[in-house]
Write an enzyme that holds these catalytic residues in place. Structure first.
Site, mmCIF file in Angstrom:
data_model
loop_
_atom_site.group_PDB
_atom_site.id
_atom_site.type_symbol
_atom_site.label_atom_id
_atom_site.label_comp_id
_atom_site.label_asym_id
_atom_site.label_seq_id
_atom_site.Cartn_x
_atom_site.Cartn_y
_atom_site.Cartn_z
ATOM 1 C CD GLU A 60 -2.054 -2.294 1.150
ATOM 2 O OE1 GLU A 60 -0.944 -2.715 1.549
ATOM 3 O OE2 GLU A 60 -3.011 -3.060 0.899
ATOM 4 C CG HIS A 129 -11.111 -6.754 6.583
ATOM 5 N ND1 HIS A 129 -10.105 -7.164 7.405
ATOM 6 C CD2 HIS A 129 -10.654 -6.976 5.317
ATOM 7 C CE1 HIS A 129 -9.102 -7.622 6.677
ATOM 8 N NE2 HIS A 129 -9.399 -7.515 5.416
HETATM 9 C C1 LIG Z 1 -2.500 -4.452 4.160
HETATM 10 C C2 LIG Z 1 -3.497 -5.292 3.454
HETATM 11 N N1 LIG Z 1 -3.635 -5.161 2.123
HETATM 12 C C3 LIG Z 1 -4.517 -5.896 1.446
HETATM 13 C C4 LIG Z 1 -5.307 -6.797 2.095
HETATM 14 C C5 LIG Z 1 -6.371 -7.592 1.337
HETATM 15 N N2 LIG Z 1 -5.969 -8.965 1.199
HETATM 16 C C6 LIG Z 1 -6.414 -9.907 2.042
HETATM 17 S S1 LIG Z 1 -5.772 -11.388 1.718
HETATM 18 C C7 LIG Z 1 -4.868 -10.791 0.438
HETATM 19 C C8 LIG Z 1 -3.994 -11.693 -0.330
HETATM 20 C C9 LIG Z 1 -2.893 -12.231 0.526
HETATM 21 O O1 LIG Z 1 -2.099 -13.082 -0.218
HETATM 22 P P1 LIG Z 1 -1.074 -14.059 0.456
HETATM 23 O O2 LIG Z 1 -0.184 -13.293 1.371
HETATM 24 O O3 LIG Z 1 -0.417 -14.828 -0.617
HETATM 25 O O4 LIG Z 1 -1.948 -15.003 1.380
HETATM 26 P P2 LIG Z 1 -3.045 -16.080 0.959
HETATM 27 O O5 LIG Z 1 -4.373 -15.346 0.988
HETATM 28 O O6 LIG Z 1 -2.699 -16.599 -0.390
HETATM 29 O O7 LIG Z 1 -3.007 -17.105 2.028
HETATM 30 C C10 LIG Z 1 -5.092 -9.441 0.280
HETATM 31 C C11 LIG Z 1 -4.481 -8.604 -0.772
HETATM 32 C C12 LIG Z 1 -5.149 -6.916 3.497
HETATM 33 N N3 LIG Z 1 -5.901 -7.758 4.207
HETATM 34 N N4 LIG Z 1 -4.235 -6.170 4.126
#
Ligand SMILES: Cc1ncc(C[n+]2csc(CCOP(=O)(O)OP(=O)(O)O)c2C)c(N)n1
Ligand SMILES: Cc1ncc(C[n+]2csc(CCOP(=O)(O)OP(=O)(O)O)c2C)c(N)n1
Ligand SMILES: [Mg+2]
Ligand SMILES: [Mg+2]
Lengths: 324, 340, 324, 340
Positions: A60, A129
């Site tokens: 971000e 959230h």
């Molecule tokens: C700071 C922040 N940015 C964006 C999000 C939205 N978000 C939730 S899960 C996710 C993807 C995360 O990917 P990864 O780290 O690969 O974990 P996975 O969901 O694949 O287990 C995002 C972008 C968030 N929760 N927090």
């Protein structure tokens, strides 16, 4: 007039402006190929291509940094921060950099940019959230703050935010993305800083924002029917610039002020408006100023508890009907 | 993706002709005079607020000043007098700003930590560690999008390599192949803490380049011509679509971190060793050794001295800014109104 | 009683508590060997050694993350964030993690921690190093907020914050670090959530915090001498918990309320207090509620302009003397 | 500091005996049943709010569940059902939480994304990307300070490697030699975007280990015994003062990112290929191939099924939480008062 959902109005406003100005670019997480996790930007990649509509890593600070740097150097970027809660991980860019740069440089730096973020509760996403953080933004000098309550306003106000020469934080109400209403077709732009008198009335002024507006309108209906009270409902639409004129006019007429806000109680925009009234309208007021807010508590996840916390139609009816 | 802890030598690819050498010397000398004078004015209690001097680190900013195109962008930190000056602003505007005068670059609204000159491509001095790194990527994105072959150069310190924004910015620059040059001026210390005490690798920037698929570049930041060559290499790469570079240039600040700091946490021998490697006399000697006449350098020195004296006089004679400007330029319309 | 400076009182309170409880640890940037950039923690490394007093890299998220994780698992950490402006780079840890964790986990997680930060203007550091952000903190449910106005309160309130079982954001006024006053020797702890009536009066209640307290007191003197007005000055000392009882008692007596805050105008703690009064004390008020604040503008660096922006003794005198 | 893009094989240093193998199988089977049931309940519209399933990724959490000491700490994400379950909580408490019932682990106050059981060392599920990485370092610091030889384990996704907190946390853990094990579950995607499209290196965690002076560790996260060995190695290192590890385990989620996501952005062949590498049947086959009797596994399967059915019934019969608890536990005194 076409019926558009709140989310469709987001894409419509962006497309409308992007067609006119090739310097408008858009970036965020999952916004391009996927059209956004709230599906509010579906179709933009197809129409404007991958150099104007770009997916970013989960970074971000990089998103808002890129937005700021691009705005300083001739582009008009739009950034998406998926949930407004995540503004906390890039708050430095908002509060210390974007908001202050023009002032610190004695007016040298232009920052025509928009940061869109999904805001608010009601989707049972839990405390991290679901926040309404429009008051975080309002507390920072140098950033405009917009939070529309319906699809038509989304289109008109987002277009205005994109055209605006100053940085704008544009809060989209997550719980309203699916709601439809009549939205003017063709080029449609509303002025920033102009509240909407959503319902006229003479006994009480109810000031609301975003998801609280339909609740206030519903409450106003009940208050008329059941209590014979005529409520004027003001949809603020933007917190900065703030349309104090509309508020002052209304309260001068009604003598009673109630604010309905979704953010937690302390230091919300309701407190700002109540204080303005307590200073400037003191002699016009016929009753204490009431603020209806989410209590000063993090939001619970489960529907039953979340519903207890966020201001409801019933709470508005109760508070207004019991005013002196 | 090679990893190196050896400092790079010269490739000989960007030799400087005599006029460029004199120009490089001139820029460095002027930066030095500016920093020394800022310090002296502070000792005379004429500086308002804080200052962070780059005295000892001038070779880096100066080499980039020479190497950059007029329309390139620079982003720097609160320790940004040199970096902003080399883009073309006056000494008066710098001294005026730190003295809080109306002739100051920002008329006193920004102060020493925020020197900015958009018309010269000096896109700001940032006082929150790391923030300008993603912002510089944004300017580079803009250049890439507009197809102008401009580059963005972002200067930062060793301590900055441990903050999150560093990581996000460089990853972003790498995946979008942005025309940005990140320059870590490793002056061995954050404020009062040695960088080696708080960093998991020996070379805080160079040893992390591979984490972004970038080449490890470690250079002597006190060698002005080597810095010029390093700058040209990275700028050419940026302009030609080759993406970002991450350069670590080792150097030293002669004074403390800021005006409040006597720098006592640094061992005397270490200070002495680095002062012996002062980039300005070193470059002077080098130019003499390659046959440049001492009189040419003396002329530059004399001109520099008269410039800084004149600037000091101008700034000293400038009044404080008028009250009104406190309440302007929050918004693009020039005003500060948040309500109607 | 010994004369201690505000900065010496910080070290005194920390040492007092660290002597009693070996689980109290302290971390931050340049805090150990250098004793802090404001020299507020000089001597702690010598007394408590390098396992309890630790220097960190420039990694504010790591600092507050470590603080939170340690607090969850049996320690009582104290963190220093050098300038409160830098809270913006680690705001997620404050607003989304530390403040919400106990609630989200239905009370499972204990977070006995203190975050100290240098706050406020007056040192000519410019817009990014001079902010008063106590209103950012007050807007977040789940975090206590303390901001002392003198060295004695620093000692008593910092000790209380360290002993408190909840997370506390402790704002130290940068411009006051050098100011001395009598500070009780020996073990000294003040309760959180109890305002101090710094001066008694009967005509107007002036509510102030931190650096605004001495200004309000000075103004009260002038108002008495020049205008014959008797002002009661309340030093809030803590914003959360908020001592509304003291405010209500005072305003009930005086009928007039003025707040003096250093943060920018919109959504400050002054707005919160004015709103509480406009609701709960409406029938007791004899005049409009006035808020004196820094204007809603980033702070300028140069002394002359900064002094125009931050509330001054003169402005307080002017506003109070012109109240209806 | 070796850099490797080769996946590690087994060292044979931590062989599992038969009872451990059955235990590992049991844990995995229970995680699978829990995830499958959460999905089914969602399809029946009985789940409130969002859910993020770890179906397909169970080998990683399960192996750590077996390897960890009872008093170790875990930190995980919103995709944390498996990681929390393996520490010893009941299935009912998980299903109850996602269904918003009073029997839920947090009585509905936290929801699916925030499962936490402090008494079991499950120190929270965090829904803001990256935040728990520095927090885990803090728990490890606490263990180090108290001298307890506890370790902290922090699970996160591939997408998380690009956020600033990742960088700050690992540098901190490395310089303080903290007993923390960082486990990147590389399931190839962030929400809907492939990790390779937004990351400057091929292996988002392993290729960055050297930036913190750490060994590059890349393992097949669907190989349960290899994960166990990897876990034991890292935990032993942590307990013995060897400092942090950064492990990248490749895996795949069978379903979409969250309940709202059908996962259509993933090529069919890719999904099919990974489903063929499903860790649970793979481990079942392996146990059969080393001579474990099918009846022993069938007994575990049957027990798992009855557990999940019973938990479903319990959760379904549990009432929603009482209103009062919305207004409790903001503060240590159990209340929510911010004023007197
Ligand atoms: C700071 C922040 N940015 C964006 C999000 C939205 N978000 C939730 S899960 C996710 C993807 C995360 O990917 P990864 O780290 O690969 O974990 P996975 O969901 O694949 O287990 C995002 C972008 C968030 N929760 N927090
Ligand atoms: C986010 C943030 N944290 C801390 C500071 C305080 N601070 C100002 S300069 C500095 C040291 C920076 O060190 P380095 O990056 O090496 O740059 P140098 O000052 O040596 O040029 C620190 C810690 C800050 N300005 N911003
Ligand atoms: Mg440095
Ligand atoms: Mg992933």
């Amino acid at each position: 007039m076409a019926q558009l959902s709140y989310r469709e109005a987001v894409a419509a406003a962006m497309a409308q402006e992007m067609r006119k100005d090739p310097n408008i670019v858009f970036l965020g997480e999952d916004v391009a190929a996927a059209g956004g996790v709230f599906k509010a930007t579906v179709g933009l990649l197809d129409e404007f291509g991958p150099t104007r509509v770009r997916d970013m890593p989960i970074s971000e600070q990089a998103i808002l940094g890129a937005t700021m740097g691009a705005a300083m150097t001739g582009l008009r970027p739009i950034a998406e921060i998926m949930f407004s809660d995540f503004l906390a991980v890039c708050w430095d860019l908002v509060a210390n950099e974007i908001a202050k740069m023009r002032y610190m440089t004695n007016g040298q730096v232009n920052l025509p940019l928009v940061i869109r973020a999904g805001n608010g509760g009601g989707a049972r996403f839990g405390a991290q959230h679901s926040q309404s953080v429009e008051n975080w933004a309002m507390a920072i000098p140098g950033i405009k703050v917009v939070a529309p309550s319906n699809a038509a306003d989304v289109k008109g106000l987002l277009a205005a935010s994109i055209q605006d020469p100053d940085p704008v934080l544009f809060f989209e109400q997550k719980s309203m993305y699916g709601l439809k209403c009549d939205v003017p077709e063709g080029d449609y732009v509303l002025p920033l800083g102009q509240a909407n008198i959503s319902r006229e009335g003479s006994d009480v002024t109810i000031v609301a924002l975003a998801a609280m507006v339909p609740k206030a309108l519903k409450a106003a209906e009940i208050l008329q029917d059941k209590h014979g009270l005529s409520c004027e409902v003001i949809d603020l639409r933007t917190l900065v610039p703030l349309d104090t004129k509309s508020i002052i006019e209304s309260v001068t007429k009604t003598g009673r002020l109630v604010t309905v806000e979704e953010n937690p109680r302390l230091c919300g925009w309701g407190a700002e408006i109540a204080s303005i009234a307590a200073e400037e309208l003191f002699w016009n007021l016929d009753a204490p100023i009431m603020r209806i807010t989410t209590p000063h508590i993090p939001l619970a996840s489960v529907d039953k508890l979340e519903d207890l916390m966020i201001p409801s139609v019933d709470r508005i009816v109760d508070v207004v009907s019991e005013m002196d | 993706m090679a990893k190196s802890t050896e400092k790079a030598g010269s490739s000989g690819k960007y030799p400087l002709d005599k006029s460029q050498q004199l120009e490089l010397y001139r820029i460095m000398a002027e930066c030095r005079a500016l920093q020394q004078r800022a310090h002296d004015l502070f000792m005379q209690n004429l500086v308002k607020g804080t200052t962070h001097l780059g005295l000892g680190q001038e070779a880096i900013a100066s080499a980039f000043g020479l190497a950059m195109r007029k329309d390139d962008y620079t982003f720097c930190t609160y320790r940004g007098h040199n970096h902003t000056y080399v883009r073309g602003i006056t000494m008066t505007s710098v001294l005026g700003e730190i003295m809080g005068r109306d002739c100051g670059l920002l008329r006193g609204k920004g102060g020493s930590m925020h020197l900015t000159s958009v018309e010269n491509g000096a896109m700001g001095s940032y006082a929150i560690i790391g923030a300008h790194m993603p912002i510089a990527a944004g300017a580079a994105w803009s250049a890439q999008y507009r197809g102008t072959e401009q580059a963005a150069v972002c200067f930062f310190g060793d301590g900055t390599t441990n903050i999150g924004a560093f990581h996000e910015a460089i990853n972003h620059a790498a995946i979008w192949k942005l025309p940005v040059v990140y320059v870590c001026e490793n002056n061995q210390y954050m404020e009062y803490t040695a960088i080696r005490d708080v960093t998991a690798v020996e070379n805080p920037a160079a040893d992390r380049a591979s984490a972004y698929g970038l080449e490890s570049i470690l250079v002597d930041g006190n060698d002005a011509e080597l810095m010029y060559e390093t700058a040209m290499t990275a700028l050419d790469k940026a302009r030609s679509g080759g993406g970002p570079s991450l350069i670590e240039a080792s150097t030293y600040r002669h004074f403390g971190h800021s005006r409040a700091d006597p720098g006592k946490y640094r061992p005397d021998e270490e200070v002495a060793e680095w002062i012996a490697r002062d980039p300005l006399p070193a470059y002077r000697s080098k130019l003499l050794s390659v046959g440049i006449d001492e009189s040419e350098l003396a002329a530059i020195d004399a001109n520099t001295e008269s410039m800084i004296d004149q600037a000091t006089e101008e700034a000293t004679n400038s009044p404080p800014p008028p009250d009104e400007i406190a309440f302007t330029d929050v918004w693009a319309d020039g005003g500060a109104a948040w309500r109607n």
